[in-house]
Motif scaffolding. Sequence first.
Motif, PDB file in Angstrom:
ATOM      1  N   ILE A 188      65.509  27.869 -30.788  1.00 55.53           N
ATOM      2  CA  ILE A 188      64.600  27.068 -31.703  1.00 55.53           C
ATOM      3  C   ILE A 188      64.340  25.253 -31.360  1.00 55.53           C
ATOM      4  O   ILE A 188      65.392  24.691 -31.165  1.00 55.53           O
ATOM      5  CB  ILE A 188      64.961  27.167 -33.193  1.00 55.53           C
ATOM      6  N   PHE A 189      62.923  25.170 -31.032  1.00 57.13           N
ATOM      7  CA  PHE A 189      62.863  23.516 -30.846  1.00 57.13           C
ATOM      8  C   PHE A 189      63.305  22.925 -32.051  1.00 57.13           C
ATOM      9  O   PHE A 189      62.900  23.286 -33.261  1.00 57.13           O
ATOM     10  CB  PHE A 189      61.138  23.443 -30.650  1.00 57.13           C
ATOM     11  N   VAL A 190      64.047  21.581 -31.901  1.00 58.53           N
ATOM     12  CA  VAL A 190      64.607  21.028 -32.980  1.00 58.53           C
ATOM     13  C   VAL A 190      64.041  19.512 -32.795  1.00 58.53           C
ATOM     14  O   VAL A 190      64.073  18.923 -31.579  1.00 58.53           O
ATOM     15  CB  VAL A 190      66.049  20.772 -32.915  1.00 58.53           C
ATOM     16  N   CYS A 191      63.323  19.067 -33.933  1.00 65.31           N
ATOM     17  CA  CYS A 191      62.739  17.585 -34.017  1.00 65.31           C
ATOM     18  C   CYS A 191      63.620  16.864 -35.046  1.00 65.31           C
ATOM     19  O   CYS A 191      64.026  17.458 -36.118  1.00 65.31           O
ATOM     20  CB  CYS A 191      61.512  17.579 -34.370  1.00 65.31           C
ATOM     21  N   VAL A 192      64.084  15.785 -34.676  1.00 64.34           N
ATOM     22  CA  VAL A 192      64.905  15.044 -35.537  1.00 64.34           C
ATOM     23  C   VAL A 192      64.265  13.571 -35.969  1.00 64.34           C
ATOM     24  O   VAL A 192      63.628  12.885 -34.894  1.00 64.34           O
ATOM     25  CB  VAL A 192      66.141  14.702 -34.913  1.00 64.34           C
ATOM     26  N   HIS A 193      64.449  13.476 -37.321  1.00 61.47           N
ATOM     27  CA  HIS A 193      63.691  11.999 -38.029  1.00 61.47           C
ATOM     28  C   HIS A 193      64.849  11.114 -37.905  1.00 61.47           C
ATOM     29  O   HIS A 193      66.034  11.295 -38.432  1.00 61.47           O
ATOM     30  CB  HIS A 193      63.147  12.449 -39.149  1.00 61.47           C
ATOM     31  N   ILE A 194      64.457   9.997 -37.433  1.00 60.57           N
ATOM     32  CA  ILE A 194      65.245   8.779 -37.642  1.00 60.57           C
ATOM     33  C   ILE A 194      64.752   7.507 -38.326  1.00 60.57           C
ATOM     34  O   ILE A 194      63.281   7.476 -38.195  1.00 60.57           O
ATOM     35  CB  ILE A 194      66.041   8.269 -36.355  1.00 60.57           C
ATOM     36  N   ILE A 195      65.325   6.741 -39.184  1.00 58.38           N
ATOM     37  CA  ILE A 195      64.658   5.675 -39.717  1.00 58.38           C
ATOM     38  C   ILE A 195      65.215   4.374 -39.367  1.00 58.38           C
ATOM     39  O   ILE A 195      66.281   4.367 -39.337  1.00 58.38           O
ATOM     40  CB  ILE A 195      64.602   5.854 -41.473  1.00 58.38           C
TER      41      ILE A 195
END
Length: 313
Positions: A188-195
């Motif tokens: 599965i394609f995984v996208c990660v959010h960072i701030i």
Amino acid sequence: MENPFVYSDTNKRYHTFHYFLKQKFGCKVAKISLDAGFTCPNIDGTKGYGGCTYCSAKGSGDFAGDKNLPLREQFDQIRTMMGKKWADTKYIPYFQAHTNTYAPLSVLKEKFEEALTFPNVVGLAIATRADCISDEIADYLGELAKRTYLEVELGLQSVHDVTGERINRCHSYADFLEGYQKLVDRGIFVCVHIINGLPGEDREMMLQTARTLSHLKLHSVKIHLLHVLKGTVMAKQLADGEFELLSREEYVQTVCDQLELFPPELVIQRVTGDGEKESLIGPEWSLKKLCVMNEIDKELVRRDSWQGKNYIR
């Protein structure tokens, strides 16, 4: 050195989501943000109460559809608005608000399968927390990924557990890795959010987050600016002087440093973000999103730099 990574018609020095989608689907593809009415284990007491300290009442779905409307009506409303801007567009329904795998599998299947029947849809995007990926849900998502384009977006925000505790994240980086691995193991394609700009973090901590993520098997990342909204715990912390907001210059420099650390093939879905104008406390400069993006582009040119320049495999 000549920049080897100018991405086609975007003329960007990083691998934009626009470029990736155009290459994959051969046309304009846009996400349509939906609110499926889910909640979050960090709100209902399973993990914590009140959510993350920066999170609005809409669960980071401030620009999503109206949760009181059926999904199809939300989709059609937003699609109509988008159609005025872009013709002949394909769509990715984006389950954005709150935690979109935090429900029984039967409920998830009903909502996700319905969204795939909407007009001109080419895939799905599902935003969630890594600690809400059971084996059963991961198996279903893996099967779904074989039938359509699927990306699962995991809100991480920072690899530093001290930051996670400070923002009431209620899961650790180790928890994140466990959920991430379940998805990657199933293709599965995984996208990660960072701030960037979270309380207590200096520039080196933000760069360490990028450096650490650069060695995972990620499909994409979303780089966000911390923006503080009215009614949040973080709004009170800011008013009490517990932390300071980043300046535009600090943010631009940090993002460019992070882009240099990421592998060149990693898709960069966003390089900044904004909050609703009516509820935004700061930074006010975040409202000029195109200006921020242009400043990032100009800084990469000034440096004669690009995504991956300082990446170490």
